[in-house]
Design a protein around this motif. Structure first.
Motif, PDB file in Angstrom:
ATOM      1  N   UNK A 268     -64.180 111.837  42.377  1.00  0.00           N
ATOM      2  CA  UNK A 268     -65.028 112.350  43.463  1.00  0.00           C
ATOM      3  C   UNK A 268     -66.055 113.379  42.975  1.00  0.00           C
ATOM      4  N   UNK A 269     -66.737 113.046  41.889  1.00  0.00           N
ATOM      5  CA  UNK A 269     -67.738 113.963  41.333  1.00  0.00           C
ATOM      6  C   UNK A 269     -69.100 113.295  41.148  1.00  0.00           C
ATOM      7  N   UNK A 270     -69.338 112.177  41.823  1.00  0.00           N
ATOM      8  CA  UNK A 270     -70.622 111.478  41.672  1.00  0.00           C
ATOM      9  C   UNK A 270     -71.824 112.394  41.930  1.00  0.00           C
ATOM     10  N   UNK A 271     -71.791 113.269  42.950  1.00  0.00           N
ATOM     11  CA  UNK A 271     -72.960 114.134  43.183  1.00  0.00           C
ATOM     12  C   UNK A 271     -73.177 115.191  42.092  1.00  0.00           C
ATOM     13  N   UNK A 272     -72.199 115.365  41.214  1.00  0.00           N
ATOM     14  CA  UNK A 272     -72.276 116.422  40.202  1.00  0.00           C
ATOM     15  C   UNK A 272     -72.561 115.873  38.799  1.00  0.00           C
ATOM     16  N   UNK A 273     -72.990 114.623  38.719  1.00  0.00           N
ATOM     17  CA  UNK A 273     -73.160 113.954  37.425  1.00  0.00           C
ATOM     18  C   UNK A 273     -74.084 114.708  36.481  1.00  0.00           C
ATOM     19  N   UNK A 274     -75.118 115.361  37.020  1.00  0.00           N
ATOM     20  CA  UNK A 274     -76.110 116.015  36.160  1.00  0.00           C
ATOM     21  C   UNK A 274     -75.850 117.499  35.938  1.00  0.00           C
ATOM     22  N   UNK A 275     -74.769 118.014  36.492  1.00  0.00           N
ATOM     23  CA  UNK A 275     -74.473 119.437  36.313  1.00  0.00           C
ATOM     24  C   UNK A 275     -73.794 119.687  34.967  1.00  0.00           C
ATOM     25  N   UNK A 276     -73.939 120.911  34.466  1.00  0.00           N
ATOM     26  CA  UNK A 276     -73.220 121.341  33.270  1.00  0.00           C
ATOM     27  C   UNK A 276     -71.848 121.889  33.689  1.00  0.00           C
ATOM     28  N   UNK A 277     -70.890 121.907  32.787  1.00  0.00           N
ATOM     29  CA  UNK A 277     -69.557 122.424  33.128  1.00  0.00           C
ATOM     30  C   UNK A 277     -69.577 123.829  33.724  1.00  0.00           C
ATOM     31  N   UNK A 278     -70.471 124.684  33.253  1.00  0.00           N
ATOM     32  CA  UNK A 278     -70.535 126.057  33.752  1.00  0.00           C
ATOM     33  C   UNK A 278     -70.955 126.132  35.218  1.00  0.00           C
ATOM     34  N   UNK A 279     -71.506 125.041  35.744  1.00  0.00           N
ATOM     35  CA  UNK A 279     -71.942 124.999  37.136  1.00  0.00           C
ATOM     36  C   UNK A 279     -70.875 124.410  38.055  1.00  0.00           C
ATOM     37  N   UNK A 280     -69.685 124.174  37.512  1.00  0.00           N
ATOM     38  CA  UNK A 280     -68.594 123.586  38.278  1.00  0.00           C
ATOM     39  C   UNK A 280     -67.470 124.599  38.476  1.00  0.00           C
ATOM     40  N   UNK A 281     -66.662 124.377  39.502  1.00  0.00           N
ATOM     41  CA  UNK A 281     -65.459 125.186  39.700  1.00  0.00           C
ATOM     42  C   UNK A 281     -64.394 124.752  38.695  1.00  0.00           C
ATOM     43  N   UNK A 282     -63.321 125.556  38.614  1.00  0.00           N
ATOM     44  CA  UNK A 282     -62.239 125.213  37.698  1.00  0.00           C
ATOM     45  C   UNK A 282     -61.623 123.865  38.007  1.00  0.00           C
ATOM     46  N   UNK A 283     -61.412 123.579  39.292  1.00  0.00           N
ATOM     47  CA  UNK A 283     -60.832 122.301  39.679  1.00  0.00           C
ATOM     48  C   UNK A 283     -61.749 121.134  39.350  1.00  0.00           C
ATOM     49  N   UNK A 284     -63.061 121.322  39.541  1.00  0.00           N
ATOM     50  CA  UNK A 284     -64.018 120.266  39.209  1.00  0.00           C
ATOM     51  C   UNK A 284     -64.061 120.015  37.707  1.00  0.00           C
ATOM     52  N   UNK A 285     -64.006 121.102  36.919  1.00  0.00           N
ATOM     53  CA  UNK A 285     -63.987 120.936  35.460  1.00  0.00           C
ATOM     54  C   UNK A 285     -62.739 120.179  35.017  1.00  0.00           C
ATOM     55  N   UNK A 286     -61.605 120.472  35.660  1.00  0.00           N
ATOM     56  CA  UNK A 286     -60.376 119.782  35.259  1.00  0.00           C
ATOM     57  C   UNK A 286     -60.434 118.309  35.629  1.00  0.00           C
ATOM     58  N   UNK A 287     -61.110 117.976  36.733  1.00  0.00           N
ATOM     59  CA  UNK A 287     -61.262 116.571  37.097  1.00  0.00           C
ATOM     60  C   UNK A 287     -62.160 115.844  36.100  1.00  0.00           C
ATOM     61  N   UNK A 288     -63.181 116.537  35.588  1.00  0.00           N
ATOM     62  CA  UNK A 288     -64.022 115.943  34.550  1.00  0.00           C
ATOM     63  C   UNK A 288     -63.191 115.680  33.288  1.00  0.00           C
ATOM     64  N   UNK A 289     -62.383 116.667  32.913  1.00  0.00           N
ATOM     65  CA  UNK A 289     -61.542 116.512  31.714  1.00  0.00           C
ATOM     66  C   UNK A 289     -60.573 115.349  31.885  1.00  0.00           C
ATOM     67  N   UNK A 290     -60.032 115.188  33.092  1.00  0.00           N
ATOM     68  CA  UNK A 290     -59.114 114.079  33.361  1.00  0.00           C
ATOM     69  C   UNK A 290     -59.853 112.739  33.281  1.00  0.00           C
ATOM     70  N   UNK A 291     -61.030 112.673  33.895  1.00  0.00           N
ATOM     71  CA  UNK A 291     -61.811 111.433  33.863  1.00  0.00           C
ATOM     72  C   UNK A 291     -62.209 111.072  32.434  1.00  0.00           C
ATOM     73  N   UNK A 292     -62.561 112.070  31.632  1.00  0.00           N
ATOM     74  CA  UNK A 292     -62.955 111.803  30.239  1.00  0.00           C
ATOM     75  C   UNK A 292     -61.777 111.266  29.428  1.00  0.00           C
ATOM     76  N   UNK A 293     -60.570 111.750  29.723  1.00  0.00           N
ATOM     77  CA  UNK A 293     -59.391 111.265  28.997  1.00  0.00           C
ATOM     78  C   UNK A 293     -59.045 109.830  29.368  1.00  0.00           C
ATOM     79  N   UNK A 294     -59.460 109.402  30.561  1.00  0.00           N
ATOM     80  CA  UNK A 294     -59.099 108.071  31.051  1.00  0.00           C
ATOM     81  C   UNK A 294     -60.204 107.036  30.882  1.00  0.00           C
ATOM     82  N   UNK A 295     -61.436 107.468  30.615  1.00  0.00           N
ATOM     83  CA  UNK A 295     -62.586 106.576  30.716  1.00  0.00           C
ATOM     84  C   UNK A 295     -62.562 105.447  29.697  1.00  0.00           C
ATOM     85  N   UNK A 296     -61.957 105.657  28.530  1.00  0.00           N
ATOM     86  CA  UNK A 296     -61.917 104.579  27.538  1.00  0.00           C
ATOM     87  C   UNK A 296     -60.646 103.733  27.662  1.00  0.00           C
ATOM     88  N   UNK A 297     -59.955 103.912  28.797  1.00  0.00           N
ATOM     89  CA  UNK A 297     -58.800 103.101  29.171  1.00  0.00           C
ATOM     90  C   UNK A 297     -57.678 103.136  28.131  1.00  0.00           C
TER      91      UNK A 297
END
Length: 363
Positions: free
Chosen positions: A124-153
């Motif tokens: 649920x971060x499609x609207x934040x695709x162009x933001x840098x990590x520093x512009x996200x909350x802690x929970x949003x950053x952790x969701x990015x980290x989770x998505x990055x760990x899963x993206x290559x399946x």
């Protein structure tokens, strides 16, 4: 279920003298959510780092999906990794952070874009695709980290205290989201935490570590309802401890003398013979105040030392049942709570099935 991860005869020492992981044999099933739980220094994080390839076992072997990984470097293991500090690239946007693992694997541009879009939607971060990590909350950053760990399946994802930096409400929300994603994708997760509530909430099985050894490994309900020893009972949830001596063994139960003339019936877990010292474990929520006849197997008198209001429940500390206060936890709707005032004498009781006779532990 099919085993995806096997750790066989694993030992680890950093100084050649003290073992931080001792004779570990562990199987992780395909699609399982396994949590490694324990206090600091118990060996759980070292096990995760050996799985990831950041540490090498002193002895033993690691097999993942049938391939021997013991000496293979991290980048060749194909494992997703989520850390407590997120480990995002600060100079990249959210979309670029997600794309990085795919670029390393040289995926075609069209497939790369498609996976990034799907991963953004998943967390649920499609609207934040162009933001840098520093512009996200802690929970949003952790969701990015989770998505990055899963993206290559990957078939296996390792998580090292991923929610440790979040506040309570956000932590609980992320627990739910991680479990939902795990259920949808069916990926195998090995998760490290020292938070026993988190382990019980999220896991298919929990491995409780202490002193480099797995003390018990089983589903959360079994771990809570039937801890295998006094360390597990004390570390998982809250429990009252009473010390005594086994006077009689009756099938799966035993009679334990906790004071002269005071005998308690308990489930036999960590005792084997009469005259053996034992620690009794009783969960605070299983204790009844002023129990009715036939409602419990054990009734003992105590004196209320203090009463604490917790909103949804009330906690009373009683004295007279051992060297430390005995805790009773009651729902706020329970009428018996009205009788709990400091200095009052009360009778308490519990069913023998809720009282466990474990190995001896200092109270």
């Amino acid at each position: 279920m099919t085993s995806l991860v096997s750790l066989r005869g694993i030992q680890k020492t950093y100084d050649g003298k003290q073992l931080v992981v001792k004779n570990l044999d562990l199987e992780v099933s395909e699609g399982e959510f396994l949590t490694l739980l324990g206090p600091s220094g118990s060996g759980k994080t070292t096990v995760l780092m050996m799985l990831a390839g950041f540490e090498t076992p002193t002895t033993g072997e690691i097999v993942i999906a049938g391939q021997h990984m013991t000496r293979l470097p991290p980048q060749k293991r194909g494992i997703g990794m989520v850390f407590q500090n997120y480990a995002l690239f600060p100079n990249m946007s959210v979309a670029e952070n997600l794309a990085f693992p795919l670029e390393v694997r040289k995926l075609p541009a069209a497939e790369l874009r498609d996976r990034v879009e799907k991963s953004l939607a998943m967390v649920r971060l499609t609207p934040f695709a162009d933001r840098r990590p520093s512009q996200l909350s802690g929970g949003q950053q952790q969701r990015v980290a989770l998505a990055r760990a899963l993206i290559f399946e990957p078939r296996l994802v390792l998580m090292d205290e991923p929610l440790g930096a979040l506040d309570k409400n956000l932590r609980e929300q992320m627990q739910y989201e991680i479990k939902q994603i795990h259920a949808r994708l069916g990926v195998t997760v090995v998760y490290v935490t020292h938070d026993q509530s988190e382990a019980l909430t999220m896991s298919d099985r929990v491995a409780v570590f202490n002193d480099g050894i797995i003390q018990q490994i089983c589903p959360p309900k079994e771990l809570y309802e039937r801890p295998g020893n006094s360390f597990v009972a004390g570390f998982i949830g809250e429990n009252n401890r009473l010390q005594g001596v086994v006077r009689k063994i009756i099938d799966d139960d035993c009679l334990v003398e906790i004071a002269p003339g005071v005998t308690v019936r308990a489930r036999k877990v960590g005792v084997h013979a009469t005259a053996e010292p034992t620690t009794l474990s009783i969960r605070p929520e299983r204790v009844k105040i002023s129990p009715q006849a036939g409602e419990v197997d054990t009734v003992i008198a105590g004196e209320v030392e203090s009463v604490l209001y917790h909103g949804d429940h009330i906690r009373a500390h009683l004295r007279g049942l051992g060297p430390t206060p005995f805790v009773v936890k009651l729902p706020n709707t329970n009428g018996a709570a009205a009788t709990l005032v400091a200095g009052a004498s009360v009778s308490i009781g519990w069913a023998s099935r809720d009282c466990l006779a474990l190995d001896l532990m200092e109270a």
